[in-house]
Each structure stands twice: as C-alpha cells, then as structure tokens.
Design a protein around this motif. Structure first.
Motif, PDB file in Angstrom:
ATOM      1  N   LEU A   1       0.815  -1.209  -0.075  1.00 18.40           N
ATOM      2  CA  LEU A   1       0.033  -0.094  -0.040  1.00 18.40           C
ATOM      3  C   LEU A   1       0.871   1.138  -0.132  1.00 18.40           C
ATOM      4  N   GLN A   2       1.763   1.264   0.769  1.00 19.66           N
ATOM      5  CA  GLN A   2       2.850   2.211   0.721  1.00 19.66           C
ATOM      6  C   GLN A   2       3.403   2.664  -0.616  1.00 19.66           C
ATOM      7  N   ASN A   3       3.808   1.574  -1.244  1.00 20.57           N
ATOM      8  CA  ASN A   3       4.344   1.537  -2.404  1.00 20.57           C
ATOM      9  C   ASN A   3       3.197   2.285  -3.490  1.00 20.57           C
ATOM     10  N   LYS A   4       2.151   1.785  -3.323  1.00 15.18           N
ATOM     11  CA  LYS A   4       1.089   2.188  -4.141  1.00 15.18           C
ATOM     12  C   LYS A   4       0.544   3.955  -3.995  1.00 15.18           C
ATOM     13  N   VAL A   5       0.751   4.025  -2.771  1.00 21.40           N
ATOM     14  CA  VAL A   5       0.602   5.496  -2.586  1.00 21.40           C
ATOM     15  C   VAL A   5       1.536   6.282  -3.091  1.00 21.40           C
ATOM     16  N   LEU A   6       2.895   5.731  -3.020  1.00 22.29           N
ATOM     17  CA  LEU A   6       4.130   6.736  -3.626  1.00 22.29           C
ATOM     18  C   LEU A   6       3.827   6.523  -5.242  1.00 22.29           C
ATOM     19  N   GLN A   7       3.497   5.370  -5.507  1.00 25.54           N
ATOM     20  CA  GLN A   7       3.119   5.526  -7.109  1.00 25.54           C
ATOM     21  C   GLN A   7       2.132   6.385  -7.447  1.00 25.54           C
ATOM     22  N   LEU A   8       1.294   6.430  -6.798  1.00 25.73           N
ATOM     23  CA  LEU A   8      -0.205   7.204  -6.965  1.00 25.73           C
ATOM     24  C   LEU A   8       0.304   8.887  -6.790  1.00 25.73           C
ATOM     25  N   GLU A   9       1.122   8.947  -5.782  1.00 28.18           N
ATOM     26  CA  GLU A   9       1.696  10.438  -5.662  1.00 28.18           C
ATOM     27  C   GLU A   9       2.451  11.074  -6.717  1.00 28.18           C
ATOM     28  N   ASP A  10       3.344  10.040  -7.435  1.00 28.12           N
ATOM     29  CA  ASP A  10       4.362  10.312  -8.683  1.00 28.12           C
ATOM     30  C   ASP A  10       3.141  10.343  -9.827  1.00 28.12           C
ATOM     31  N   GLN A  11       2.271   9.643  -9.907  1.00 33.11           N
ATOM     32  CA  GLN A  11       1.327   9.731 -10.996  1.00 33.11           C
ATOM     33  C   GLN A  11       0.453  11.058 -10.955  1.00 33.11           C
ATOM     34  N   ILE A  12       0.018  11.317  -9.562  1.00 31.53           N
ATOM     35  CA  ILE A  12      -0.516  12.610  -9.580  1.00 31.53           C
ATOM     36  C   ILE A  12       0.225  13.733  -9.888  1.00 31.53           C
ATOM     37  N   ALA A  13       1.434  13.644  -9.453  1.00 33.54           N
ATOM     38  CA  ALA A  13       2.314  15.057  -9.749  1.00 33.54           C
ATOM     39  C   ALA A  13       2.621  15.041 -11.229  1.00 33.54           C
ATOM     40  N   ARG A  14       2.705  13.704 -11.895  1.00 33.94           N
ATOM     41  CA  ARG A  14       2.970  13.895 -13.259  1.00 33.94           C
ATOM     42  C   ARG A  14       1.728  14.291 -14.210  1.00 33.94           C
ATOM     43  N   CYS A  15       0.414  13.698 -13.436  1.00 35.15           N
ATOM     44  CA  CYS A  15      -0.904  14.260 -14.099  1.00 35.15           C
ATOM     45  C   CYS A  15      -0.913  15.913 -13.974  1.00 35.15           C
ATOM     46  N   ASN A  16      -0.521  16.413 -12.836  1.00 26.89           N
ATOM     47  CA  ASN A  16      -0.723  17.812 -12.563  1.00 26.89           C
ATOM     48  C   ASN A  16       0.327  18.429 -13.560  1.00 26.89           C
ATOM     49  N   GLN A  17       1.487  17.764 -13.789  1.00 25.18           N
ATOM     50  CA  GLN A  17       2.339  18.567 -14.705  1.00 25.18           C
ATOM     51  C   GLN A  17       1.949  18.297 -16.196  1.00 25.18           C
ATOM     52  N   ILE A  18       1.355  17.411 -16.545  1.00 23.53           N
ATOM     53  CA  ILE A  18       0.762  17.126 -17.670  1.00 23.53           C
ATOM     54  C   ILE A  18      -0.436  18.243 -18.017  1.00 23.53           C
ATOM     55  N   GLU A  19      -1.145  18.432 -17.034  1.00 23.24           N
ATOM     56  CA  GLU A  19      -2.371  19.264 -16.897  1.00 23.24           C
ATOM     57  C   GLU A  19      -1.880  20.712 -17.276  1.00 23.24           C
ATOM     58  N   GLU A  20      -0.809  21.165 -16.314  1.00 22.82           N
ATOM     59  CA  GLU A  20      -0.141  22.296 -16.546  1.00 22.82           C
ATOM     60  C   GLU A  20       0.340  22.678 -17.999  1.00 22.82           C
ATOM     61  N   GLU A  21       0.905  21.591 -18.728  1.00 21.93           N
ATOM     62  CA  GLU A  21       1.605  21.594 -19.964  1.00 21.93           C
ATOM     63  C   GLU A  21       0.437  21.868 -20.940  1.00 21.93           C
ATOM     64  N   LEU A  22      -0.769  21.141 -20.724  1.00 20.70           N
ATOM     65  CA  LEU A  22      -1.839  21.253 -21.553  1.00 20.70           C
ATOM     66  C   LEU A  22      -2.271  22.596 -21.544  1.00 20.70           C
TER      67      LEU A  22
END
Length: 378
Positions: free
Chosen positions: A153-174
């Motif tokens: 679960l910890q690993n999943k949370v970290l992965q989700l946080e990374d994915q959220i950060a990446r999604c936020n970055q992609i959204e800002e780029e868009l």
C-alpha cells in the motif's frame, strides 16, 4: 491428463497462461480470484495451482494460507506467478506460507513450463509437504501478511503520488499549450470562427471576428447564420458549409457579401476547412474570413483610372493628329506666297506647333502614368 488450476483477475493473463499450458497438453481450469479458485478446487481438485497475488475478493497470499490449511488441498502444490509483488521480502513471505515456487513475470514460456514440470515431479515423489504451523506461527504469518500488504500500500501510495504529480504536470503543460493556442487564435487579424459540424452553430469566435461583426461574442456563441444574418446570405453560407463537410475538404470562396452590425455590408474572402474526429469524419468546421472590401474598391478605382488614362491618351493622340496634319498643309500653302505673308503665317504656325508639342508631352506623361498603374496595381 494433468489438471492445472490458474487464478488471475486479468482476462488477458488468464488467456495467455491457459494457452501455454494447453499447448503442453495440460487440462486448465481458470478462476478470476482466490474465492473462485477455492470453490473450483473443491469441486475439481487439480494437480497444481498457479495463482497471481494481486486479485479482488481474495488475493493470492490469503488463497495460499487457506490452501495450505485445508486438509483436502494442502498436498496440492502452489506456484505464485506475479508481476506486482517483486520485493524479495514478498517472495520470502510467500515461501513461508508454503508455496512451492515464486515466479516473477515476465518469464519465457519454456522456463515457466520447466518449473511446472519440476513442481509436479516433486509432488508425485512426495518431496514437497506443507509446513506444520502452530498458533504462534499463524499469528506471525498474519503479522507478516499485514506487513506485506502495508508495504505494498505504501508503494502504491508513492506511485499514486508520482502519478498525480505527473498528471498535474501534464495538465499544466496542456493548459499552457491551450493558452498559447488561444493567444494565437485571438491575435489572428482576420475573422476566425468554429462551428459544430452537426448543427452548424457557432462555438468559437476570435476577437477580430467579434470586432468585425460588431456583435459581442456572448451573442454569437450557440447561434447559427439565420440568427445573425439576412436569409439570402444565410442560405449561401449554409450551402458552402455543407459543401465543405460533404467533400471533407477545404472550400475557398473568393468573394461573398456579408451584412455586419458595425460596418454595414462588406465583402469577404472566406476559406472553410472541416476538422475531423479520430475516425476521420468532420467534427467541426473552421472558417477563416478576410475583409477584402477596401481591396475590391481599390481594384475598381484602378480599373476606372486606367480606363480614364487610356481614354486621355487616345484623345491626345487624336488631337495631336487633328492639329499637326492641317498645320503642315497650311505652311506648305503659305510658302507659295510672297515673303511677308509667309513669315506672318509661319510665325502663327510656330506658336501652334509649340502647343502641339505640349500636347505630345502630355501624351508621353499619360503613357508613363498608364505603365505605372499597370506595374504597381496589376
């Protein structure tokens, strides 16, 4: 025929593993989770079970724990086959639960089948036996299980946080790209509009179009041509819209009149371009319209001026001939009389000739003007 039970919640994984096993002449029973695997094993006991770990309802670890605790099933070997639990601590925990093998995907089919044969041979020879667990061992197993799940679960949370950060970055780029395109769209000096291809209602107008028509953008969006322009013009606009959509190609309209609120009737040069969806069918209709009213007026003025200059050149040529030819005859007749009369007539003829020379100069200047107009205003 050796029977193998396989458990995985992903249909594609089940299909691939089933195909490999059947290709090696094994009977295969598929299950989508741990609960279903236990039920099927009770009904049709297999010779081997191959299970994923991350599954809904009951995961592979809990399946293994119950499997090895069941008197009817504990002697049947179990292989973990996972792409998610790759930590060495996960494998150690799985082996402590009683699993015969722990395979991390991907693995080549021949390697996988070699492991399957080895496990089945060990089972037939009785070299594999389920571990005996005390109550203390059971408690320890549950603690380790909780640790494994918590770590995952910890690993999943970290992965989700990374994915959220990446999604936020992609959204800002868009958003940045959208702002960039909006900025270009708004600063195009010609009128640009977008219509929905289905109902041909306006869904976008740039600033130049708003200013040109003299209508606030809020009053343009959601309207069609008949809401904004005279019927005759609207019908013509509709005809070219449909032509572009039916051809699914650019339609160029060199000149078309349009009635505007701000500038009265104007003349446009319009291009209409279908914008397709993913399947290639028109989704939107893009229009780019340039106001060419002044250009047309200048062209009309040029043509009128050129005609006037041509007429002037012709009249000067006619006038020149009308004067110079009779003058030549008069001088010739005067030369037949005595010196006094001739000199008087010659003096008058000279003055007339000077006037004709000025007419010639005017004719030459008119020719230069004509060539200038033809060169710079073709």
């Amino acid at each position: 025929m050796t029977r193998v039970l396989i458990a995985d919640d992903i249909q594609q994984n089940l299909y691939l593993l089933e195909s490999i096993l059947k290709g090696c002449s094994y009977e295969v029973i598929p299950a989508k989770n741990g609960v279903e695997a236990l039920e099927l094993a009770k009904e049709h006991p297999p010779d081997l079970i191959i299970t994923d770990i991350l599954m809904p309802v009951m995961d592979g670890f809990e399946l293994c724990r119950r499997w090895k605790a069941d008197e009817d099933l504990q002697h049947i070997p179990l292989i973990f086959y996972t792409a998610t639990y790759t930590d060495p601590r996960d494998e150690r925990f799985a082996m402590n639960l009683g699993a015969e093998r722990y395979i991390v995907k991907p693995v080549k089919p021949d390697v996988l089948m070699g492991i399957v044969r080895d496990v089945l041979n060990e089972s037939e020879q009785g070299t594999s036996s389920p571990p005996e667990q005390t109550e203390q061992d059971e408690i320890k197993t549950l603690q380790e299980y909780n640790e494994v799940i918590f770590r995952k679960l910890q690993n999943k949370v970290l992965q989700l946080e990374d994915q959220i950060a990446r999604c936020n970055q992609i959204e800002e780029e868009l958003r940045e790209k959208e702002r960039f395109l909006d900025n270009i769209f708004e600063h195009i000096p010609n009128m640009v509009f977008v219509k929905d291809a289905d109902d041909l209602r306006f869904i976008r107008f740039n600033k130049a179009g708003e200013d040109f028509l003299g209508v606030p953008r809020e009053e343009l969006i959601g309207k069609n041509d008949f809401d904004l322009f005279p019927q005759e013009q609207s019908l013509r606009f509709l005809e070219t819209d449909r032509e572009a959509l039916q051809k699914n190609a650019l339609v160029d309209i060199p000149e078309e009149p349009i009635q505007t609120r701000a500038k009265g009737e104007r003349i446009l040069h319009t291009k209409k371009i279908p914008i397709p969806d993913e399947s290639g069918n028109p989704r939107y209709l893009l229009g780019i319209a340039e106001d060419i009213t002044e250009r047309i007026e200048i062209e009309k003025f040029r043509k009128t001026t050129l005609l006037q200059v041509e007429e002037q050149i012709l009249q000067l040529a006619i006038l020149n001939d009308s004067i110079r030819n009779p003058l030549t005859v008069i001088i010739a007749l005067a030369s037949m009389h005595d010196g006094g009369v001739f000199e008087q007539i010659a003096g008058q003829a000279y003055e007339i000739d000077q006037i004709v020379n000025r007419l010639d100069q005017g004719w030459l200047e008119s020719m230069k003007i004509r060539e200038f107009i033809r060169k710079h205003y073709p």
